[in-house]
Design an enzyme around this catalytic site. Structure first.
Site, PDB file in Angstrom:
ATOM      1  NE  ARG A 142      -2.196   0.702   3.960  1.00  0.00           N
ATOM      2  CZ  ARG A 142      -2.123   1.519   5.024  1.00  0.00           C
ATOM      3  NH1 ARG A 142      -1.142   2.129   5.498  1.00  0.00           N
ATOM      4  NH2 ARG A 142      -3.008   2.225   5.271  1.00  0.00           N
ATOM      5  CD1 TRP A 156      10.774   5.249   9.510  1.00  0.00           C
ATOM      6  CD2 TRP A 156      11.784   4.647  11.178  1.00  0.00           C
ATOM      7  NE1 TRP A 156      10.029   4.607  10.577  1.00  0.00           N
ATOM      8  CE2 TRP A 156      10.484   4.311  11.231  1.00  0.00           C
ATOM      9  CE3 TRP A 156      12.755   4.794  11.710  1.00  0.00           C
ATOM     10  CZ2 TRP A 156      10.347   3.150  12.187  1.00  0.00           C
ATOM     11  CZ3 TRP A 156      12.837   3.945  12.852  1.00  0.00           C
ATOM     12  CH2 TRP A 156      10.997   2.774  13.791  1.00  0.00           C
ATOM     13  NE  ARG A 212       1.236  11.502   9.903  1.00  0.00           N
ATOM     14  CZ  ARG A 212      -0.128  10.983   9.198  1.00  0.00           C
ATOM     15  NH1 ARG A 212      -0.015  11.750   9.570  1.00  0.00           N
ATOM     16  NH2 ARG A 212      -0.203   9.975   8.889  1.00  0.00           N
ATOM     17  CB  SER A 213       8.836  14.629  10.487  1.00  0.00           C
ATOM     18  OG  SER A 213       9.862  13.664  10.495  1.00  0.00           O
ATOM     19  CD  GLU A 229      -2.489   8.971   7.557  1.00  0.00           C
ATOM     20  OE1 GLU A 229      -1.714   8.690   7.943  1.00  0.00           O
ATOM     21  OE2 GLU A 229      -2.617   9.888   7.023  1.00  0.00           O
ATOM     22  N   GLY A 288       6.867   7.050  13.868  1.00  0.00           N
ATOM     23  CA  GLY A 288       7.279   5.281  13.261  1.00  0.00           C
ATOM     24  C   GLY A 288       6.355   4.206  13.912  1.00  0.00           C
ATOM     25  CG  ASP A 322       2.433   3.708  12.082  1.00  0.00           C
ATOM     26  OD1 ASP A 322       3.444   3.685  12.233  1.00  0.00           O
ATOM     27  OD2 ASP A 322       2.006   5.419  11.624  1.00  0.00           O
ATOM     28  CD  GLU A 368       4.070  -3.169   7.037  1.00  0.00           C
ATOM     29  OE1 GLU A 368       4.097  -1.546   7.377  1.00  0.00           O
ATOM     30  OE2 GLU A 368       3.003  -4.252   7.303  1.00  0.00           O
ATOM     31  CD  GLU A 416      -3.944   3.060  11.980  1.00  0.00           C
ATOM     32  OE1 GLU A 416      -5.063   3.358  12.579  1.00  0.00           O
ATOM     33  OE2 GLU A 416      -2.999   3.158  11.126  1.00  0.00           O
TER      34      GLU A 416
END
Length: 576
Positions: free
Chosen positions: A165, A172, A218-219, A285, A316, A318, A511, A526
């Site tokens: 996706r 990062w 956001r970074s 999103e 990172g 999340d 992933e 999610e």
């Protein structure tokens, strides 16, 4: 829609009279407004990201006017079927603005392959090297000529995406991708990706979470300086560093100005950094999930919840119990309180960046700036030692600003300062090994777990992630002790066998991995686990390069999936 109308809309959604925050970006289609709200809450797609990744067939004004007429016709309660037709008429399918791109610097047999003794692992590494061609993307010129029609942020140079996706680049993730690309001898691809990031800093003052407008505010963990160091070390291209050193400084300034927090400890004040994204509304999103979650908390707490979710995305991680601990219900996402934590890894990354900046400026002959960054690093080291380090336990811990104490739970990030070289006493590395033993982390045979809590979130047990393996493995490998180095190797061996076993069975890299029962693709969170996968490939190649003369493909060789892998490799060789 004006910002004032957006505020009224939020109030109309039951957000109470608390202070309204600005939206994640100005777009009334991709970031805030009635159109986004109605389409995402209709749940037309299994994944909310699908809608906000679609490009417009016409101008935003035309789309918004057409939507206003539709809303008026149905008194703002548009039937789901009508919304579906509206999207099909006014939006293009996902991915139309990108084209596949085979990197021009891809070559058949990079040198590092020769270091890999195990024939099966060497053949597998060749397959991983092939995957870069599948993950290459290039933007079409219409993203430059009509940026308002896309959520994609235009980038001049082609790039490697994570996969699945994630068809845009991520901040990062790209560090581990670049590590792998350099082993694959794809230097110009790395330089182009680095230039894209530098361009983003020039335009926005920081690097967004990923290459979409809805990520703009956001970074992600700040690794740009480390990427530059990786590139310059590999190429000796000091002129590129000279041209861009001020841009690197600007990116660190973003963290100083917007993400600094003062912590009092032992009668002294220390400046450290946190993740913090004070922008309103659900994440575009993940809009419907965030809106539904907000319905489980009091109205007056909803905006605060959404800012914490965005801060969690900026980290990172999340999402993870790491950001829930200390909340009223630490197994529920509604308890998220990311900005209330001073994270070990963020401060380790910034400490490392400050050290690298000092080295860069010294190399360029600017002693004043070199001294400035050397002092900043020293101050951060002292702050990390005073606030985050725990001598008794032999690790660093996130500091809870509200509770005024450390979060003593296990996360691999607790050892990030080892990886970042941000510690002063070399014996600390061996204390970290004892910390891993005390928490029984070395009993996990398939990878280092992300936490020891199973909450159903993806950055928790039983999932293991490539970057976190790297933090621990390369951190321990810095020890002078043969035993600690041997543990680092064994952790690398475990991870490689897990990746290899799953690839043998599925012909895919993932992933994240579920390490609870022999190693499988991961889950939770999610969305479904994604294939690809940029940083997983990058770390696998790094470990195969570092330990290639020792690693073995392991006892899984008898598994039926291996025949599938061998067949794939034979066909590939025959085609060549």
């Amino acid at each position: 829609m004006t910002w004032e109308l957006h505020v009224l809309l939020l109030l109309g959604l039951g957000l109470g009279s608390q202070e309204a925050l600005p939206p994640p970006c100005e777009s009334q289609i991709y970031c805030h407004g009635e159109l986004l709200h109605q389409i995402q809450m209709a749940k037309l797609y299994q994944d909310d990201k699908q809608f906000v990744d679609m490009s417009l067939a016409t101008s935003p004004d035309e789309v918004l006017q057409s939507f206003s007429k539709l809303a008026l016709t149905h008194n703002s309660s548009i039937p789901r079927g009508q919304l579906q037709e509206f999207v099909q008429r006014h939006f293009q399918p996902v991915g139309q603005e990108l084209e596949p791109w085979v990197p021009e610097d891809w070559k058949d047999s990079p040198q590092f392959l020769q270091k890999i003794s195990d024939a099966k692992l060497r053949a597998w590494a060749e397959q991983l090297h092939q995957i870069w061609k599948k993950l290459g993307k290039k933007m079409k010129l219409e993203v430059l000529s009509h940026p308002e029609r896309f959520s994609l942020i235009y980038s001049k140079h082609p790039f490697i995406v994570p996969g699945g996706r994630f068809v845009e680049f991520y901040y990062w993730d790209s560090y581990w991708v670049m590590e792998g690309l350099l082993l694959s001898e794809m230097v110009s691809t790395v330089k182009g990706m680095l230039q894209n990031f530098l361009d983003l800093v020039e335009t926005y003052g920081h690097i967004p979470n990923g290459g979409r407008v809805y990520y703009l505010q956001r970074s992600q963990p700040p690794l740009l300086t480390l990427m530059m160091d990786l590139y310059v070390t590999h190429t000796k291209d000091v002129s590129f560093l000279q041209q861009n050193i001020e841009t690197l400084a600007s990116e660190l300034d973003f963290w100083t100005v917007n993400r600094t927090i003062t912590v009092n400890s032992g009668g002294r004040s220390y400046n450290l950094n946190r993740y913090y994204v004070p922008y309103g509304g659900p994440r575009p999103e993940s809009y419907s999930k965030d809106a539904d979650l907000a319905n489980t908390v009091p109205e007056g707490d909803r905006e605060a919840l959404w800012t914490e979710l965005k801060a969690g995305a900026e980290s990172g991680w999340d999402f993870s119990s790491r950001w829930l601990v200390g909340g009223p219900k630490p197994d529920l996402l509604s308890s998220i309180r990311t900005s209330k934590m001073v994270p070990v890894d963020l401060n380790a990354f910034l400490c490392q960046a400050e050290g690298l900046m000092s080295n860069f400026y010294s190399r360029l002959g600017n002693d004043t700036e070199a001294t400035k960054y050397r002092n900043l690093r020293s101050q951060r080291l002292a702050a990390m030692e005073a606030v985050l380090w725990d001598e008794q336990k032999g690790a660093w811990f996130d500091y809870d600003l509200e509770k005024g104490r450390k979060n003593l739970e296990f996360y691999p990030s607790n050892l990030a300062p080892l990886w970042a070289g941000c510690f002063s006493d070399p014996s600390i590395i061996d204390k970290a090994l004892k910390y891993l033993e005390d928490n029984h982390i070395l009993t996990y045979q398939y990878g280092i777990p992300t936490s020891l809590r199973n909450t159903g979130q993806q950055w928790d047990l039983p999932n293991a992630w490539a970057p976190l393996q790297d933090l621990v493995i390369r951190g321990l490998a810095k020890s002078a002790s043969p035993r600690t180095q041997e543990v680092a190797f064994q952790l690398a061996q475990n991870w490689i066998r897990t990746n290899f076993k799953v690839y043998s069975q599925t012909s895919a890299m993932f992933e994240k991995y579920d390490i609870s029962n022999g190693g499988h693709p991961g889950g939770g969170g999610e969305y479904e686990v994604q294939e690809g996968f940029g940083w997983t490939n990058g770390l696998a190649l790094m470990l195969l390069d570092r330990y290639g003369d020792q690693l073995t493909s392991g006892s899984q060789l008898a598994s039926p999936g291996l025949h599938c892998l061998v067949a794939v490799l034979l066909i590939s060789l025959l085609l060549q």
